[in-house]
Design an enzyme around this catalytic site. Structure first.
Site, PDB file in Angstrom:
ATOM      1  N   GLU A   1       7.091  15.056  59.681  1.00  8.36           N
ATOM      2  CA  GLU A   1       6.156  15.174  58.664  1.00  8.36           C
ATOM      3  C   GLU A   1       5.040  16.111  58.572  1.00  8.36           C
ATOM      4  O   GLU A   1       4.452  16.520  60.134  1.00  8.36           O
ATOM      5  CB  GLU A   1       5.921  14.664  58.075  1.00  8.36           C
ATOM      6  CG  GLU A   1       4.939  12.836  58.270  1.00  8.36           C
ATOM      7  CD  GLU A   1       3.849  13.220  58.541  1.00  8.36           C
ATOM      8  OE1 GLU A   1       3.146  13.320  57.973  1.00  8.36           O
ATOM      9  OE2 GLU A   1       3.404  12.937  59.608  1.00  8.36           O
TER      10      GLU A   1
ATOM     11  N   PHE B   1      -8.128  26.672  56.838  1.00 11.55           N
ATOM     12  CA  PHE B   1      -8.196  26.435  57.902  1.00 11.55           C
ATOM     13  C   PHE B   1      -9.120  26.858  58.802  1.00 11.55           C
ATOM     14  O   PHE B   1      -9.268  26.836  59.654  1.00 11.55           O
ATOM     15  CB  PHE B   1      -7.332  25.567  58.815  1.00 11.55           C
ATOM     16  CG  PHE B   1      -6.163  24.354  57.604  1.00 11.55           C
ATOM     17  CD1 PHE B   1      -6.061  24.392  57.018  1.00 11.55           C
ATOM     18  CD2 PHE B   1      -7.009  23.319  58.753  1.00 11.55           C
ATOM     19  CE1 PHE B   1      -5.551  23.189  56.243  1.00 11.55           C
ATOM     20  CE2 PHE B   1      -6.511  21.681  57.878  1.00 11.55           C
ATOM     21  CZ  PHE B   1      -5.513  21.412  57.471  1.00 11.55           C
TER      22      PHE B   1
ATOM     23  N   CYS C   1      -3.979  12.082  61.720  1.00  9.81           N
ATOM     24  CA  CYS C   1      -3.414  13.313  62.907  1.00  9.81           C
ATOM     25  C   CYS C   1      -3.999  14.278  63.993  1.00  9.81           C
ATOM     26  O   CYS C   1      -3.590  14.042  65.143  1.00  9.81           O
ATOM     27  CB  CYS C   1      -2.639  13.985  61.814  1.00  9.81           C
ATOM     28  SG  CYS C   1      -1.482  13.410  60.893  1.00  9.81           S
TER      29      CYS C   1
HETATM   30  C1  UDX Z   1      -3.344  17.143  58.757  1.00  5.35           C
HETATM   31  C2  UDX Z   1      -2.041  18.375  58.529  1.00  5.35           C
HETATM   32  O1  UDX Z   1      -3.061  18.852  57.947  1.00  5.35           O
HETATM   33  C3  UDX Z   1      -0.402  17.796  57.910  1.00  5.35           C
HETATM   34  O2  UDX Z   1       0.160  17.898  57.983  1.00  5.35           O
HETATM   35  C4  UDX Z   1      -0.506  16.935  59.153  1.00  5.35           C
HETATM   36  O3  UDX Z   1       0.987  15.991  58.859  1.00  5.35           O
HETATM   37  C5  UDX Z   1      -1.600  15.509  59.360  1.00  5.35           C
HETATM   38  O4  UDX Z   1      -2.640  16.820  59.886  1.00  5.35           O
HETATM   39  P1  UDX Z   1      -5.018  15.378  57.391  1.00  5.35           P
HETATM   40  O5  UDX Z   1      -5.096  15.155  58.568  1.00  5.35           O
HETATM   41  O6  UDX Z   1      -4.377  14.837  56.241  1.00  5.35           O
HETATM   42  O7  UDX Z   1      -4.023  16.564  57.467  1.00  5.35           O
HETATM   43  O8  UDX Z   1      -6.085  16.634  57.217  1.00  5.35           O
HETATM   44  P2  UDX Z   1      -6.638  17.974  56.706  1.00  5.35           P
HETATM   45  O9  UDX Z   1      -6.403  18.606  55.303  1.00  5.35           O
HETATM   46  O10 UDX Z   1      -5.471  18.613  57.605  1.00  5.35           O
HETATM   47  O11 UDX Z   1      -7.999  17.956  57.089  1.00  5.35           O
HETATM   48  C6  UDX Z   1      -7.770  17.309  59.043  1.00  5.35           C
HETATM   49  C7  UDX Z   1      -9.893  17.531  59.158  1.00  5.35           C
HETATM   50  O12 UDX Z   1      -9.710  19.386  59.230  1.00  5.35           O
HETATM   51  C8  UDX Z   1     -10.514  17.067  58.547  1.00  5.35           C
HETATM   52  O13 UDX Z   1     -11.069  16.014  58.950  1.00  5.35           O
HETATM   53  C9  UDX Z   1     -10.675  18.051  57.791  1.00  5.35           C
HETATM   54  O14 UDX Z   1     -12.364  17.865  57.120  1.00  5.35           O
HETATM   55  C10 UDX Z   1     -11.126  19.047  58.630  1.00  5.35           C
HETATM   56  N1  UDX Z   1     -11.143  20.485  58.325  1.00  5.35           N
HETATM   57  C11 UDX Z   1      -9.397  20.771  57.128  1.00  5.35           C
HETATM   58  C12 UDX Z   1     -11.899  21.527  58.757  1.00  5.35           C
HETATM   59  O15 UDX Z   1     -12.727  21.304  58.462  1.00  5.35           O
HETATM   60  N2  UDX Z   1     -11.663  22.759  58.336  1.00  5.35           N
HETATM   61  C13 UDX Z   1     -10.830  23.250  57.446  1.00  5.35           C
HETATM   62  O16 UDX Z   1     -10.597  24.353  57.598  1.00  5.35           O
HETATM   63  C14 UDX Z   1      -9.396  22.195  57.245  1.00  5.35           C
END
Ligand code: UDX
Length: 450
Positions: free
Chosen positions: A155, A256, A267
């Site tokens: 997923e 990202f 994750c």
């Molecule tokens: C992530 C993946 O995106 C998803 O595909 C996977 O299956 C599970 O892990 P999630 O952990 O829910 O999802 O959150 P995500 O939106 O990816 O953010 C993860 C972390 O990265 C957060 O702490 C967020 O603040 C940080 N982040 C994200 C950044 O610091 N900068 C970015 O540009 C994007």
């Protein structure tokens, strides 16, 4: 078609209620009796926008049911999905597969007609094949390919937007090695296929690795832009413009590349550790991912150091403790590292988080923090504070009444209160007129520009 999902946690619940929405019959199984009783009444144990309504709809339609009883659900299912937790194992960071293997054993005991057993949990390469082996060893009467098959279907759901991610994914990955299994899983994802979602069929190991490679790469992008942000701060450059222009290169992409206090969540931290561990075990160490893990750990500490260096005072208000907005998840959130570091340095801490402001919320967050004051709103948190730190970009922090915020805070003419914005949701030009010292991530100060 009947689907049984083992594990009614985040992934199991979202996946189950979405398949039900497609019209399939879904039984969601969990051994936590309290959780199942609540779910039967439509009460959701986690916060995920839209999930409660979807579960309720599923219950009303009669196609979604919850049970602690695995036998009947598995015997009747065409597809059994294993969606149990795979936490990081203490010590070596490898994914703990105890729950997956236990589920495999239990599933095996109740398999009846041909069934596809799918690993949905994020599992290291080789795990699905181990699941097949466990089923085989538990049920010597079954033949793989004839009575059952094993497949991997990772997923890619983001917390806070999991339902949209499920309904409109960039791709679906199916690792299956028999025509039967492929056909059944294709049928399961037909509603998405009709929306032209690319469905990538691979062998089982490839599907397992795709998940880790995806999360590893995204974590690497974040760690990369965070280090670029550090350079920007020293060089007088603006990381947001750098990210935008770099991201316009189609080979790189804009997503990202948002600099911040380091990634957290259920994750990235776990999956990067597990990928590094798998790579080492296979004799092909991934120095890139090891560096990402190290850089992200360091990132959180350096955020705390930055506050300690800047703020002369005693009290700090923290806005947002979850690892990102629209979730109640605190796992590996930067707040878990930053707050204790600030406390060690002698600061007292006020916290406001939209999901943890109620008493019940505070009780749930209690095991994660000690000696913090909970606040009812951002202004309450700011009372007598020397600095306000924005740690999570909740929408309600985007239009704070800065004048009111400033009025609550401790200040002298020589020592203005700080607004430290780790998510870059404000601009210096908008904040300083209200009497703050403003700092953010990777952006030049107006003073250095002048
Ligand atoms: C992530 C993946 O995106 C998803 O595909 C996977 O299956 C599970 O892990 P999630 O952990 O829910 O999802 O959150 P995500 O939106 O990816 O953010 C993860 C972390 O990265 C957060 O702490 C967020 O603040 C940080 N982040 C994200 C950044 O610091 N900068 C970015 O540009 C994007």
């Amino acid at each position: 078609m009947r689907v049984a999902i083992i594990g009614s946690g985040y992934v199991g619940l979202v996946t189950g209620s979405c398949f039900c929405e497609f019209g399939f019959n879904v039984t969601s199984i969990d051994n936590d009796i309290n959780k199942i009783e609540r779910l039967k009444k439509g009460e959701i144990p986690i916060y995920e926008p839209g999930l409660e309504a979807l579960v309720q709809q599923g219950l009303n339609s009669g196609r979604l049911s919850f049970t602690t009883e695995i036998s009947e659900a598995v015997s009747n299912a065409d597809i059994v999905m294993i969606a149990v937790g795979t936490p990081s194992r203490r010590g070596d960071g490898h994914a703990d597969l105890t729950y997956v293997f236990e589920a495999a054993k239990q599933v095996a005991q109740h398999l009846k007609d041909y069934t596809v057993v799918v690993t949905k949990s994020t599992v290291p390469v080789g795990t699905s094949r181990k699941v097949a082996q466990i089923i085989q060893e538990t049920r010597l009467d079954l033949t793989i390919g004839k009575d059952f098959d094993v497949a991997s279907n990772p997923e890619f759901l983001r917390e806070g937007s999991a339902i949209t991610d499920f309904m409109r994914p960039d791709r679906v990955v199916i690792g299956a090695e028999s025509e039967n299994a492929r056909k059944i899983l294709q049928e399961l994802y037909r509603p998405l296929y009709l929306r032209e979602t690319p469905i990538v069929f691979t062998n089982i190991e490839t599907a397992e690795l795709i998940k880790y490679a995806s999360n590893g790469f995204l974590a690497m992008k974040i760690a990369f832009i965070n280090q670029i942000a550090d350079i920007c701060e020293q060089a007088g450059a603006d990381v947001q413009d750098v990210a935008k222009a770099v991201g316009l290169d189609g080979r790189i992409g804009r997503k990202f590349l948002h600099a911040g206090p380091g990634y957290g969540g259920s994750c990235f931290p776990k999956d990067t550790l597990a990928l590094a561990q798998t790579a080492r075990q296979l004799g092909t160490p991934m120095s890139l991912i090891e560096a990402v893990v190290e850089a992200n750990d360091q990132r959180k500490l350096s955020m705390a150091e930055r506050i300690i260096k800047a703020v002369k005072g005693k009290k700090i208000a923290i806005l947002g403790i979850t690892f990102k907005p629209n979730t109640d998840d605190l796992r590996d959130a930067p707040s878990l590292v930053i707050i204790p570091e600030l406390q060690k340095a002698g600061f007292s801490i006020n916290v406001y988080d939209p999901l943890y402001n109620a008493n019940q919320g505070q009780a749930e967050a209690k095991p994660y923090f000690s000696n913090i004051e909970w606040s009812e709103n951002p202004y309450h948190a700011a009372e007598n504070a020397d600095a306000v730190i924005i740690l999570t970009e909740w929408n309600e922090f985007r239009a704070l009444d800065l004048k009111r915020l400033n009025q609550q805070m401790n200040k002298t003419k020589e020592n203005l209160p700080h607004l430290i914005d780790f998510r870059n949701i404000y601009n210096e030009a908008d904040v300083t007129p209200h009497g703050f010292q403003y700092s953010s991530i990777g952006r030049p100060s107006l003073k250095s520009v002048a």
